[in-house]
Structures are given as C-alpha cells and as structure tokens.
Enzyme design. Structure first.
Site, PDB file in Angstrom:
ATOM      1  N   HIS A 143     -57.041 -67.785  48.260  1.00  0.00           N
ATOM      2  CA  HIS A 143     -58.037 -66.661  47.823  1.00  0.00           C
ATOM      3  C   HIS A 143     -57.645 -66.400  46.441  1.00  0.00           C
ATOM      4  O   HIS A 143     -58.230 -65.757  45.508  1.00  0.00           O
ATOM      5  CB  HIS A 143     -57.780 -65.494  48.675  1.00  0.00           C
TER       6      HIS A 143
ATOM      7  N   GLU B 113     -66.763 -70.576  60.572  1.00  0.00           N
ATOM      8  CA  GLU B 113     -65.619 -71.161  59.845  1.00  0.00           C
ATOM      9  C   GLU B 113     -64.550 -71.465  60.628  1.00  0.00           C
ATOM     10  O   GLU B 113     -63.514 -71.997  60.074  1.00  0.00           O
ATOM     11  CB  GLU B 113     -65.231 -70.068  59.046  1.00  0.00           C
TER      12      GLU B 113
ATOM     13  N   ASP C 239     -62.417 -72.080  55.167  1.00  0.00           N
ATOM     14  CA  ASP C 239     -61.807 -72.075  56.450  1.00  0.00           C
ATOM     15  C   ASP C 239     -62.221 -73.366  57.368  1.00  0.00           C
ATOM     16  O   ASP C 239     -61.385 -73.746  57.960  1.00  0.00           O
ATOM     17  CB  ASP C 239     -62.030 -70.898  57.159  1.00  0.00           C
TER      18      ASP C 239
ATOM     19  N   CYS D  84     -71.250 -69.790  52.473  1.00  0.00           N
ATOM     20  CA  CYS D  84     -70.750 -68.914  51.535  1.00  0.00           C
ATOM     21  C   CYS D  84     -69.089 -69.253  50.879  1.00  0.00           C
ATOM     22  O   CYS D  84     -68.780 -68.447  50.234  1.00  0.00           O
ATOM     23  CB  CYS D  84     -70.737 -67.577  51.915  1.00  0.00           C
TER      24      CYS D  84
HETATM   25  C1  PEP Z   1     -64.670 -69.148  53.743  1.00  0.00           C
HETATM   26  O1  PEP Z   1     -63.776 -69.295  54.685  1.00  0.00           O
HETATM   27  O2  PEP Z   1     -65.373 -70.105  53.489  1.00  0.00           O
HETATM   28  C2  PEP Z   1     -64.981 -67.908  53.462  1.00  0.00           C
HETATM   29  C3  PEP Z   1     -66.231 -67.880  52.609  1.00  0.00           C
HETATM   30  O3  PEP Z   1     -64.243 -66.922  53.436  1.00  0.00           O
HETATM   31  P1  PEP Z   1     -62.874 -66.761  52.801  1.00  0.00           P
HETATM   32  O4  PEP Z   1     -62.840 -67.629  51.607  1.00  0.00           O
HETATM   33  O5  PEP Z   1     -62.947 -65.243  52.510  1.00  0.00           O
HETATM   34  O6  PEP Z   1     -61.897 -66.826  53.862  1.00  0.00           O
HETATM   35 MG    MG Z   2     -62.857 -67.503  55.559  1.00  0.00          MG
END
Ligand code: PEP
Ligand code: MG
Length: 549
Positions: A197, A442, A466, A513
């Site tokens: 992140h 995910e 994920d 996403c």
């Molecule tokens: C993902 O896991 O692709 C996602 C969009 O969520 P995050 O990156 O916040 O875990």
């Molecule tokens: Mg995620």
C-alpha cells in the site's frame, strides 16, 4: 562521490531533490567503555549535545511561525522541546554514563528504550503514541553527538527551493498518506514490494518512488543531492553535472508528455473497434475526488476508506464519516461512487484500532483478521460505517463494496448487518437511498466458487493486488520475493478471466480495481478478456490513453 543504486520501480517519473532521512537506523549506535578520567568530559559532551539540540528546536520553532507553515509544526516542536529536558530521559543518561562508564550515544539509546517501554503500559492511546516523539528527540541528540547535524541555514534554502526526497528503511501506508499534505518530491525505501500500500499511495500521489533498495538508508546522508528515476527503479546519489542536466531534460519531457495526456480528458474512452470502456478512479482520501473529477473519471471505482482511520488517536465517528462520504458523492455529481468498507489489517494499520479485535500482532497478518473479517468481529464499529455510507447515499449514487469475502456466511452476515443499519436509520428517521452491494474478488477461493457472489450480490470488483498475493503465495510487501509477484502467471489470468466471464454470463457488472487495471501493458489483455470497467489512480499516466487501444 557520485553513485547509483537500483531497486523496484513502483511509481513512475523523475524527482530531483535533497535527501531527508527518516528511520531508526540512527539508533544502532556504537558502545564503548570510558576511562574513569574521561567520564566528566563525556558528561559535558552530552550536556552540550542537549543544548545544541535545544537550539535547533528553537530555530525550528522560529521557522514554524512564518506564515503558511503548518499549524501542527509548532505544537510538535514544543512537545519535542519538553521531552528533551525531561529528567526521566536526561538524568537517566547521565547516571548511565557515570555508573557504567559508557559513551553518551549508547547511554541515550538504553535510557530511551527504558522510557519507551514504560509508555507501552499506558492505557491512553495518545500517551502511547508519544513513544515516537521520544525516539525522534533521541535521534536528534544522536545526530548532534555523531556530528551529523543538519545545517539549518542550508535546510531553510532547501525547504524553499528544492523538493525533499524521503529516504527510509521502510514506510507504512499511514506514513506515506501524510505526504499528501507535505511537499515531498519522491521517496526511496530499502524494504517493500511493488503492490504494497506504500507503493500504491505513492502512485496515487504521482510522486516517483523506488522500493527494495536494500542499502540506500545507510549509504545516503541528509541533504545529499538525489535523482529518483521511478520508472527505471534507479537512484543516483550526488550526480555529476552532466547526469543532472540529462535528468532535468528528461523530467521536462515527461511533464510535457503528461500535460498532452490532459487534452484527452473530455474524450470518450473507446477501443478502436468502438467498444466503450469505463475508467473509474481509485481514491484514498475525500479530497482525491477532486482529481478524479478533473481527469474526467466515469466514477469512483474504489474509495479505500481505511485511510480515514489512519494517523489519528480516535476513530472517526458516524457524522465525520458521513461528511467524508457525502463530500465525495457531491464532488462526483451524478457519477457512481464505490465505497469500500474498512479494509484494515495486514500492511494497513490504524493506531486508533490498536486495542480492537485484530490489534494483537498476528503471526501472519495478511492471512489474519483483516478487512471484512475484522468488521464482522467488531459489528458495532462496522455498523457505524454502514450507517454513515447509507446516509451519504441520500446525496448521490453510492455502491457499497465489501473486501476480502471468501465464505457464504460472510456474505450473509454482511447483508444482515446492512439491513440492521438500514433499520436503525429508519428508527432514527434518517434518510437513505437504495445502494448496490458488491464484493471484491481478491481471494482465490472466491474466484473459484463464484455462485453465492453471483446470486447474492449486485456487482463484483476484482482486487488483483491481493488475488495475485494469495494465488501465488507471495507477500505483496516483501521485496525479497517481488520478482515472483507475477500478474501474468497463468493461474492468475485464469482466475481473472473466469470471474469476468462468469459475471458477464449472468449480466452482473464486473470491474478490476487492483493495480493491473492501471498498467497500460495489460490493458489490451484485460479488454480481450471482456473487461469494460477499469478503476485506477487518477494520477496514473495510463489514464485515458490506456484505453485507446
Ligand atoms: C486489491 O487487493 O487489488 C485491492 C484493490 O485492494 P487493496 O490494494 O487495497 O488491498
Ligand atoms: Mg485488497
């Protein structure tokens, strides 16, 4: 001396600026025994270092009083000045130097550890947080003792004219999100993976970043001149004038390229054979919605609400959350806003949640009580968020997105809690409109058993970050296995393709996403799999242009 280091490119572009070191590497100090006759002069050396640090803080306080300086800065300097002269710290250090005949640096770190450990016992989250301030004050004194003082006069010039490049051993997503309000040109870290992140926030800030550098922190000194090439994963320290000129030129070219892309914002996103593609924005904070709007996003495809919970001691209450969600909805007008419920845990920590169900240090946090698992374990906290989101639906189009679902029971419990939140709102005569409820795909188990998702939910959003981590058993934050984190692994592609096709077969909207959606190299592949809804950071260079293939 000029030298070059290589790491993982996580956020493109070029930044040229001065190094600003943040890490606790300072605390690994040498330990040596003093002769009896040197103890007195060591005590004087320590007292002088404290006095010099005090003068530095006074100078900082003066800087903080200039118009435009952040208001928190002077409060923060005051706290540090108090800690600096607190006898619990300084008397303890003097005693250690006298009794153990050890050097001041080592005594300082020992005493710091003692004080910080006592703070661990405090119930009060605010007081516990002061541990960090103690560490920062100790780092300041150590810098003076070790002759690595910041040159304040020069530093002022740096703050006015040049960008700062943060150099750290590691940064948390909570650290990185604070860069949104500071003038940070870029950052490099020794640890970290491409879809951590921390890297995602860097991309959202559009600041060049390189992670997994391994040795940057110990090799770089405060205020070294640095070039961060976030596209190639290169860091150049003290570049010679030829290299510097070359990079300035490349930076200007990139800026021109970016501004050309801006001309496309009003155009439709369509493939050459006429297929419409929707481009939505991923956001972390409510104010990011402004950028989403500026770049002509078709909506917000992912609002990572957990960032509202970070860097604070108290949780945001229902009204504060409602205001945050409503402000995004208002900015986006008639476009849909997909609000993901709290996805805390793994690499995303919030100190205000430290004493909650998922707060203990889990043996394997990515597989622990994160996201919806945490929310279902803390239903009261979850209900606060659900009510706030539902209330915001009265002001625009909201889609509610649930992260990390894997089990039918999780879907059912979540839907039951949404109904309960609606009932509570009706009882208190609060208005809300219908919201669609969607699930993130995910976890491989979810992608492999989509039936309940298709039957019980209104839309799907594939979280490739994920999905890749869990399918390939690669920790997305671990630089040591970053080379194995492969979006093109056949198992990953099969899961994505199957999910898109299964959703389309039953006419259910499906988006991606995760970071794959914003990678222009993967756009054609995803379009070919049938994907028509992409959600990515507004700052990603691929915006709009990526869909014109
Ligand atoms: C993902 O896991 O692709 C996602 C969009 O969520 P995050 O990156 O916040 O875990
Ligand atoms: Mg995620």
């Amino acid at each position: 001396m000029s030298f070059c280091l290589h790491g993982q490119a996580v956020s493109g572009g070029i930044a040229i600026g001065r190094a600003h070191l943040v890490s606790h590497a300072m605390l690994e100090v040498a330990h040596y025994q003093l002769r009896e006759r040197d103890v007195a002069s060591e005590l004087v050396r320590f007292d002088k270092a404290v006095a010099t640090t005090g003068a530095e803080l006074d100078a900082l306080r003066a800087e903080a009083s200039v118009p435009g300086a952040p208001a928190e800065l002077s409060a923060f300097v005051d706290v540090h000045a108090m800690i600096l002269v607190d006898p619990a710290l300084t008397d303890g250090v003097r005693e250690l130097i006298r009794e153990r005949r050890c050097n001041a640096e080592w005594a300082m770190v020992q005493q710091m550890q003692l004080v910080v450990d006592q703070f661990d016992e405090f119930e009060d989250a605010y007081l516990r947080e002061r541990q960090q301030d103690i560490v920062q004050v100790v780092e300041r004194v150590l810098r003076v003792l070790q002759g690595k003082r910041r040159k304040l006069a020069r530093r002022k010039a740096v703050m006015v004219d040049e960008l700062l490049i943060v150099v750290a051993n590691d940064l948390s997503p909570a650290d990185t999100i604070q860069f949104k309000s500071l003038k940070i040109g870029g950052f490099v870290t020794d640890l970290g993976g491409a879809t951590s992140h921390t890297a995602i926030v860097a991309r959202s800030l559009a600041i060049p970043a390189v992670v997994g550098m391994l040795h940057a922190r110990p090799l770089i000194q405060d205020e070294d001149l640095l070039i961060v090439d976030g596209t190639r994963g290169v860091l150049i320290v003290d570049p010679d004038s030829g290299v510097l000129e070359e990079y300035k030129l490349r930076k200007t070219e990139l800026e021109i390229e970016r501004s050309k892309l801006k001309r496309l914002v009003t155009g439709r996103s369509r493939t050459l054979d006429g297929e419409d593609v929707e481009l939505h924005a991923n956001i972390e904070l409510p104010q990011d919605a402004e950028t989403a709007k500026e770049v002509g996003a078709d909506g917000v495809g992912l609002f990572r609400t957990e960032f509202l919970f970070m860097n604070r001691d108290e949780l945001p209450d229902e009204d504060e959350q409602f205001e945050a969600y409503r402000s995004v909805v208002k900015i986006m007008g008639d476009k849909p806003v997909t609000i993901r419920t709290l996805d805390i845990g793994a690499d995303k920590e919030a100190r205000a949640l430290r004493n909650r169900a998922g707060s203990r240090s889990a043996p394997n946090p990515a597989l622990g009580l994160r996201a919806i698992r945490f929310c279902l374990a803390e239903p009261q906290l979850f209900l606060v968020q659900l009510r706030a989101i539902l209330r915001a639906s009265h002001h625009g189009r909201i889609r509610l997105l649930i992260p990390m679902l894997a089990h039918v029971t999780e879907i059912e419990q979540t839907l039951a809690l949404i109904e309960l939140a609606k009932m509570q709102l009706r009882e208190s005569r609060q208005k809300f409109n219908a919201v669609e409820v969607g699930g993130m795909i995910e976890i491989p188990a979810a992608a492999l058993s989509l039936g309940p998702f298709l039957r019980r939910l209104d839309f799907l959003s594939i979280g490739t970050n994920d999905l890749i981590q869990y399918t390939l058993a690669i920790d997305r934050t671990d630089g040591a296995v970053a080379h194995l984190y492969d979006p093109l692994h056949p198992a990953v592609l099969r899961l994505i393709a199957q999910t898109i096709q299964s959703a389309q077969r039953v006419g259910m909207p499906v988006a991606v996403c995760g970071e794959m959606a914003g990678d222009p190299k993967l756009t054609r592949l995803l379009v070919g799999m049938g994907l028509r809804e992409f959600s990515m950071h507004p700052a990603q260079g691929s915006w709009k242009s990526s869909s014109r293939s």
